[in-house]
Scaffold this motif. Structure first.
Motif, PDB file in Angstrom:
ATOM      1  N   TYR A  76     -14.562   7.339 -15.218  1.00  0.00           N
ATOM      2  CA  TYR A  76     -15.009   8.670 -15.622  1.00  0.00           C
ATOM      3  C   TYR A  76     -13.798   9.554 -15.924  1.00  0.00           C
ATOM      4  O   TYR A  76     -13.791  10.318 -16.887  1.00  0.00           O
ATOM      5  N   GLU A  77     -12.760   9.409 -15.102  1.00  0.00           N
ATOM      6  CA  GLU A  77     -11.528  10.180 -15.320  1.00  0.00           C
ATOM      7  C   GLU A  77     -10.874   9.784 -16.637  1.00  0.00           C
ATOM      8  O   GLU A  77     -10.377  10.630 -17.378  1.00  0.00           O
ATOM      9  N   CYS A  78     -10.884   8.485 -16.947  1.00  0.00           N
ATOM     10  CA  CYS A  78     -10.337   8.013 -18.226  1.00  0.00           C
ATOM     11  C   CYS A  78     -11.116   8.619 -19.385  1.00  0.00           C
ATOM     12  O   CYS A  78     -10.535   9.085 -20.365  1.00  0.00           O
ATOM     13  N   SER A  79     -12.429   8.610 -19.264  1.00  0.00           N
ATOM     14  CA  SER A  79     -13.290   9.191 -20.292  1.00  0.00           C
ATOM     15  C   SER A  79     -12.984  10.687 -20.468  1.00  0.00           C
ATOM     16  O   SER A  79     -12.916  11.190 -21.586  1.00  0.00           O
ATOM     17  N   LYS A  80     -12.771  11.350 -19.364  1.00  0.00           N
ATOM     18  CA  LYS A  80     -12.443  12.777 -19.399  1.00  0.00           C
ATOM     19  C   LYS A  80     -11.110  13.012 -20.112  1.00  0.00           C
ATOM     20  O   LYS A  80     -10.962  13.952 -20.898  1.00  0.00           O
ATOM     21  N   ARG A  81     -10.136  12.142 -19.851  1.00  0.00           N
ATOM     22  CA  ARG A  81      -8.836  12.237 -20.531  1.00  0.00           C
ATOM     23  C   ARG A  81      -8.993  12.084 -22.040  1.00  0.00           C
ATOM     24  O   ARG A  81      -8.343  12.784 -22.819  1.00  0.00           O
ATOM     25  N   GLN A 123     -21.099  16.183 -22.344  1.00  0.00           N
ATOM     26  CA  GLN A 123     -20.991  15.412 -21.099  1.00  0.00           C
ATOM     27  C   GLN A 123     -21.717  14.076 -21.227  1.00  0.00           C
ATOM     28  O   GLN A 123     -21.267  13.062 -20.684  1.00  0.00           O
ATOM     29  N   ASP A 124     -22.836  14.049 -21.947  1.00  0.00           N
ATOM     30  CA  ASP A 124     -23.539  12.783 -22.166  1.00  0.00           C
ATOM     31  C   ASP A 124     -22.641  11.782 -22.887  1.00  0.00           C
ATOM     32  O   ASP A 124     -22.578  10.606 -22.513  1.00  0.00           O
ATOM     33  N   GLU A 125     -21.938  12.251 -23.920  1.00  0.00           N
ATOM     34  CA  GLU A 125     -21.024  11.375 -24.660  1.00  0.00           C
ATOM     35  C   GLU A 125     -19.932  10.851 -23.728  1.00  0.00           C
ATOM     36  O   GLU A 125     -19.584   9.670 -23.758  1.00  0.00           O
ATOM     37  N   MET A 126     -19.408  11.739 -22.893  1.00  0.00           N
ATOM     38  CA  MET A 126     -18.355  11.364 -21.954  1.00  0.00           C
ATOM     39  C   MET A 126     -18.870  10.336 -20.949  1.00  0.00           C
ATOM     40  O   MET A 126     -18.174   9.371 -20.611  1.00  0.00           O
ATOM     41  N   THR A 127     -20.101  10.493 -20.510  1.00  0.00           N
ATOM     42  CA  THR A 127     -20.708   9.563 -19.553  1.00  0.00           C
ATOM     43  C   THR A 127     -20.879   8.184 -20.164  1.00  0.00           C
ATOM     44  O   THR A 127     -20.519   7.172 -19.550  1.00  0.00           O
TER      45      THR A 127
END
Length: 197
Positions: A148-153, A169-173
């Motif tokens: 999740y942290e990688c996705s956030k980066r 946030q859905d895309e990030m998830t």
């Protein structure tokens, strides 16, 4: 596609006759991210050689492939190059985050590439998914915090590079889920190799 690709091929043939041949800076990415289109580009280069005696290199096969990608995305060459470059940069972030080179032959790699193509295309078109699954986001965040942290980066990177692009946030998830699949596969593969040693 009929006008832009025909025009491109005509200009490329003229350049070759004048002794000019350009390299394609996205050759590797085109081969890796758009393999079907690249094969068509190779076929086209072979057909041009057979019919006209003009010998293009791999770079021209990639350029023809990118014209096909333009038509598929219904966009222009600048946007296709932006999408392709962004996919490459996102993959670099993933590799850096998990500390391993991704297995380009794996099914999860292929799925990640497909997801990234559509994600980046949606982002640049301003058509990102709406936030609707808050529970899923919280579950993924707590169960797979590293992914999740990688996705956030990645989301922060794209937001910083392209200020007009927003990612929900859905895309990030969903991106975190794909990163989890590919990283789990790599860790499992490495563990199995260590056991064999």
């Amino acid at each position: 596609i009929y006008i832009t690709l025909t025009d491109h091929i005509d200009f490329a043939i003229s350049r070759m006759k004048d002794g000019m041949q350009f390299s394609n800076p996205l050759l590797w990415e085109t081969k890796a991210f758009y393999p079907s289109e690249y094969l068509i580009g190779e076929y086209a280069v072979g057909l041009i050689r057979k019919e006209l005696g003009v010998r293009f290199n791999q770079d021209e096969a990639a350029s023809i492939a990118l014209h096909l990608v333009n038509a598929e995305y219904n966009t222009d060459m600048n946007n296709t190059m932006r999408i392709t470059t962004t996919i490459r940069e996102v993959l670099q972030i993933v590799e850096e985050h998990i500390g391993m080179k991704l297995d380009e032959e794996s099914l999860h790699y292929s799925r990640l590439i497909t997801h990234l193509k559509f994600l980046v295309q949606r982002v640049f078109a301003g058509q990102v998914l709406n936030d609707s699954v808050e529970e899923l986001a919280q579950m993924i965040k707590s169960k797979y915090p590293s992914e999740y942290e990688c996705s956030k980066r990645i989301v922060e990177y794209i937001g910083n590079k392209y200020a007009d692009c927003k990612i929900s946030q859905d895309e990030m998830t969903y991106l975190a889920v794909h990163i989890r699949r590919i990283s789990a596969e790599l860790y499992k593969f490495n563990d199995e190799n260590e056991e064999r040693k």
